[in-house]
Write a protein that holds these residues in place. Structure first.
Motif, PDB file in Angstrom:
ATOM      1  N   ARG A   1       0.829  -1.212   0.000  1.00 31.46           N
ATOM      2  CA  ARG A   1       0.000   0.000   0.000  1.00 31.46           C
ATOM      3  C   ARG A   1       0.857   1.253   0.000  1.00 31.46           C
ATOM      4  N   ARG A   2       1.920   1.251   0.776  1.00 30.14           N
ATOM      5  CA  ARG A   2       2.810   2.419   0.810  1.00 30.14           C
ATOM      6  C   ARG A   2       3.476   2.641  -0.550  1.00 30.14           C
ATOM      7  N   SER A   3       3.863   1.541  -1.190  1.00 32.34           N
ATOM      8  CA  SER A   3       4.608   1.654  -2.447  1.00 32.34           C
ATOM      9  C   SER A   3       3.732   2.034  -3.632  1.00 32.34           C
ATOM     10  N   VAL A   4       2.470   1.652  -3.604  1.00 35.07           N
ATOM     11  CA  VAL A   4       1.573   1.953  -4.719  1.00 35.07           C
ATOM     12  C   VAL A   4       0.887   3.308  -4.548  1.00 35.07           C
ATOM     13  N   SER A   5       1.008   3.870  -3.376  1.00 34.41           N
ATOM     14  CA  SER A   5       0.359   5.147  -3.073  1.00 34.41           C
ATOM     15  C   SER A   5       0.759   6.250  -4.046  1.00 34.41           C
ATOM     16  N   SER A   6      -0.134   7.188  -4.269  1.00 34.97           N
ATOM     17  CA  SER A   6       0.154   8.326  -5.151  1.00 34.97           C
ATOM     18  C   SER A   6       1.241   9.216  -4.577  1.00 34.97           C
ATOM     19  N   THR A   7       1.533   9.063  -3.282  1.00 29.95           N
ATOM     20  CA  THR A   7       2.585   9.861  -2.645  1.00 29.95           C
ATOM     21  C   THR A   7       3.924   9.132  -2.598  1.00 29.95           C
ATOM     22  N   SER A   8       3.957   7.895  -3.086  1.00 31.24           N
ATOM     23  CA  SER A   8       5.215   7.146  -3.108  1.00 31.24           C
ATOM     24  C   SER A   8       6.226   7.851  -4.010  1.00 31.24           C
ATOM     25  N   THR A   9       7.470   7.895  -3.581  1.00 27.32           N
ATOM     26  CA  THR A   9       8.510   8.596  -4.347  1.00 27.32           C
ATOM     27  C   THR A   9       9.547   7.651  -4.936  1.00 27.32           C
ATOM     28  N   SER A  10       9.259   6.349  -4.928  1.00 27.54           N
ATOM     29  CA  SER A  10      10.239   5.380  -5.429  1.00 27.54           C
ATOM     30  C   SER A  10      10.299   5.361  -6.948  1.00 27.54           C
ATOM     31  N   GLY A  11       9.235   5.826  -7.613  1.00 28.50           N
ATOM     32  CA  GLY A  11       9.176   5.732  -9.071  1.00 28.50           C
ATOM     33  C   GLY A  11       8.793   4.338  -9.532  1.00 28.50           C
ATOM     34  N   TYR A  12       8.409   3.485  -8.583  1.00 26.91           N
ATOM     35  CA  TYR A  12       8.122   2.097  -8.916  1.00 26.91           C
ATOM     36  C   TYR A  12       6.668   1.695  -8.699  1.00 26.91           C
ATOM     37  N   SER A  13       5.797   2.659  -8.535  1.00 29.95           N
ATOM     38  CA  SER A  13       4.390   2.312  -8.325  1.00 29.95           C
ATOM     39  C   SER A  13       3.811   1.591  -9.536  1.00 29.95           C
ATOM     40  N   TYR A  14       4.348   1.881 -10.724  1.00 32.98           N
ATOM     41  CA  TYR A  14       3.813   1.252 -11.937  1.00 32.98           C
ATOM     42  C   TYR A  14       3.998  -0.269 -11.953  1.00 32.98           C
ATOM     43  N   ILE A  15       4.979  -0.770 -11.184  1.00 32.52           N
ATOM     44  CA  ILE A  15       5.256  -2.196 -11.192  1.00 32.52           C
ATOM     45  C   ILE A  15       4.085  -2.990 -10.608  1.00 32.52           C
ATOM     46  N   TYR A  16       3.204  -2.295  -9.869  1.00 31.79           N
ATOM     47  CA  TYR A  16       2.044  -2.949  -9.257  1.00 31.79           C
ATOM     48  C   TYR A  16       0.840  -3.011 -10.193  1.00 31.79           C
TER      49      TYR A  16
END
Length: 540
Positions: free
Chosen positions: A120-135
């Motif tokens: 949930r943290r990683s897919v969030s719109s506020t995540s800054t990893s640049g990796y939300s798309y992987i989900y």
């Protein structure tokens, strides 16, 4: 992998000058229980929801585990999950049962909620990893990343303490391979709650569920240790007591530290690697990564023209680049998808090889295409801005491209901009470039890991590539053909051929790491896809 564009390419260093003989000090003995390693870029965070860099993932590979891991035979096996599970509901539902003896280094049990919290943290719109798309593909992930749905609607559920249910919006036959990535590692939900935004900013503001725990990283220092985790469920398989890691950005320094017996495994590049190609300690590690020219195909840029793009691909002598310029074991690339990534199960052939572009170095043909492209544009000349980072190897590559284009294509001018990584990233994301020296390293062993970032709406499609045939193939592969092996791989082959035909990128060379390795070190798993695994290493 996005980070490769900005991190890996920026970590390669060409060093001039002579090389000392490569021997090792006697400090390394058969009783050695500590492994000394290097990283070539800084560690900036341990929080996978905050950043995604090579050094971070290399560290987490040794200290964390997800549902699955890849063993020494490159086979996906259970890690936090007791086994690799088969999906139900037409490939859209996965139910994982976690090991009851899986624990964090503080003694807490690893629970299903730890995965829910992390994802949930990683897919969030506020995540800054640049990796939300992987989900993307997990139910509601795309909408959550876009800020259109709450993170609690993500298709991941803690049924009970040791049962995790994942619901997909579409079948993903490659999901098992993806789940080995650090992006899908769990996060101790109690530790996350305790430290909040400071989670992962130092080694103490973390919990580890893998073979080792990180010690002594303050958030800014360039050396730290990894100590054997006594709570790890498979600790009997771990022979080392400790790993040390230090940041070494200079290839000559890395070579010297190895020669002095202070490091057991180092990577060398550029002139340093060139001078060590016959050293007895040298090990070439082929990685499923391709260095290439990213092309800006936006309508207001010259390379929107397909003939000009095709000309660029033909005017570059890639064999000369790898053999005479790099001379470090790299091989010429004739495909966006790297050979060694995966075998096409429907043909039994290496996918990167069977779909390689047959159009090779041909100056005369390049000149014809270039002339045709200029005529279509109604221009007699064009100026192309080539962007790269400010490392020596990047400068060498961009100068090679500049010379080949300007010397062989009439009316072509190439301006080279060699800038720090941050400025390079800004130029690419804003579209202020025509060509960029880049690298894509596969996230998992499937061609779609390469293809996804070239689809029309992918956030990493910085080149603005838009092709209806290509997009249709990837859409079908993700949709109606996801569970049809024959049709899926036909989609993959057609997509690869379409990239070749339209010259969507200009492949330059395949990624090869040159390692100097202690002759007594054994048990390291050098993965073609993913990070090298030192957890089961030992000394003879």
């Amino acid at each position: 992998m996005k980070i490769k564009q900005l991190v890996v390419a920026g970590s390669l260093v060409l060093m001039a000058g002579g090389l000392a003989a490569c021997g090792q000090a006697k400090a390394q003995t058969s009783k050695q229980k500590t492994l000394h390693l290097m990283q070539d870029t800084d560690l900036t965070s341990l929080d996978t929801s905050n950043t995604a860099t090579l050094t971070q993932w290399n560290v987490l590979q040794q200290s964390m585990e997800g549902l699955y891991r890849v063993n020494s035979k490159n086979k996906v096996v259970g890690a936090m999950a007791t086994k690799v599970v088969k999906p139900t509901n037409n490939g859209k539902t996965y139910t994982f049962h976690l090991r009851k003896n899986a624990k964090w280094n503080n003694g807490d049990q690893v629970t299903a909620q730890d995965f829910v919290t992390a994802w949930r943290r990683s897919v969030s719109s506020t995540s800054t990893s640049g990796y939300s798309y992987i989900y993307e593909g997990i139910k509601n992930a795309t909408q959550i990343s876009a800020g259109k749905k709450a993170t609690k609607t993500l298709g991941v559920q803690a049924v009970n303490k040791t049962t995790l249910k994942v619901t997909l919006s579409r079948a993903m036959p490659y999901l098992s391979k993806m789940l080995t990535m650090p992006a899908f590692f769990p996060q101790n939900h109690q530790v996350v709650a305790k430290y909040g935004k400071n989670y992962g900013t130092t080694s103490t503001k973390m919990a580890y569920n893998g073979p080792f725990t990180v010690k002594g990283w303050t958030g800014t220092n360039d050396s730290w240790n990894l100590v054997k985790n006594t709570y790890y469920y498979d600790k009997s398989a771990i022979k080392l007591n400790k790993m040390t890691m230090q940041v070494v950005k200079d290839s000559t320094t890395a070579h010297n530290l190895f020669s002095q017996g202070k490091l057991d495994d180092v990577t060398v590049t550029g002139a340093t690697a060139q001078g060590l190609q016959h050293d007895k300690h040298l090990k070439h590690v082929s990685k499923a990564g391709t260095y290439y020219l990213r092309l800006n195909m936006a309508k207001n840029h010259a390379l929107h023209n397909q003939y000009l793009r095709q000309a660029l691909n033909l005017v570059l002598n890639k064999n000369s680049l790898t053999k005479k310029v790099l001379s470090d074991g790299s091989t010429a690339a004739h495909n966006y998808v790297t050979p060694t990534l995966v075998t096409d199960p429907t043909t039994g052939k290496d996918f990167g090889t069977e779909t390689a572009n047959t159009a090779r170095y041909n100056v005369k043909k390049a000149q014809q295409l270039w002339k045709k492209g200029l005529k279509q544009l109604g221009k007699k000349s064009v100026t192309l801005k080539l962007v790269g980072d400010d490392t020596s190897v990047s400068k060498t590559i961009t100068q090679f491209v500049q010379a080949a284009v300007e010397q062989n294509l009439s009316g072509a001018k190439v301006t080279v901009s060699s800038v720090p990584e941050k400025a390079e990233s800004a130029a690419v994301s804003s579209g202020n470039y025509d060509m960029q020296y880049a690298l894509w390293l596969a996230d998992y062993a499937d061609p779609v890991s390469f293809f996804d970032i070239l689809t029309k709406n992918n956030p990493q499609n910085y080149g603005k590539y838009t092709d209806s045939v290509f997009n249709a193939q990837i859409t079908a592969a993700h949709g109606k053909n996801a569970t049809n092996t024959k049709a899926y791989w036909q989609n993959m082959r057609t997509a690869a051929q379409r990239l070749n035909t339209t010259a969507a990128v200009v492949p330059l060379y395949n990624m090869t790491e040159s390692h100097l390795v202690n002759s007594k070190l054994t048990g390291v798993v050098y993965h073609s896809v993913g990070e090298n695994d030192y957890t089961r290493a030992t000394f003879k």
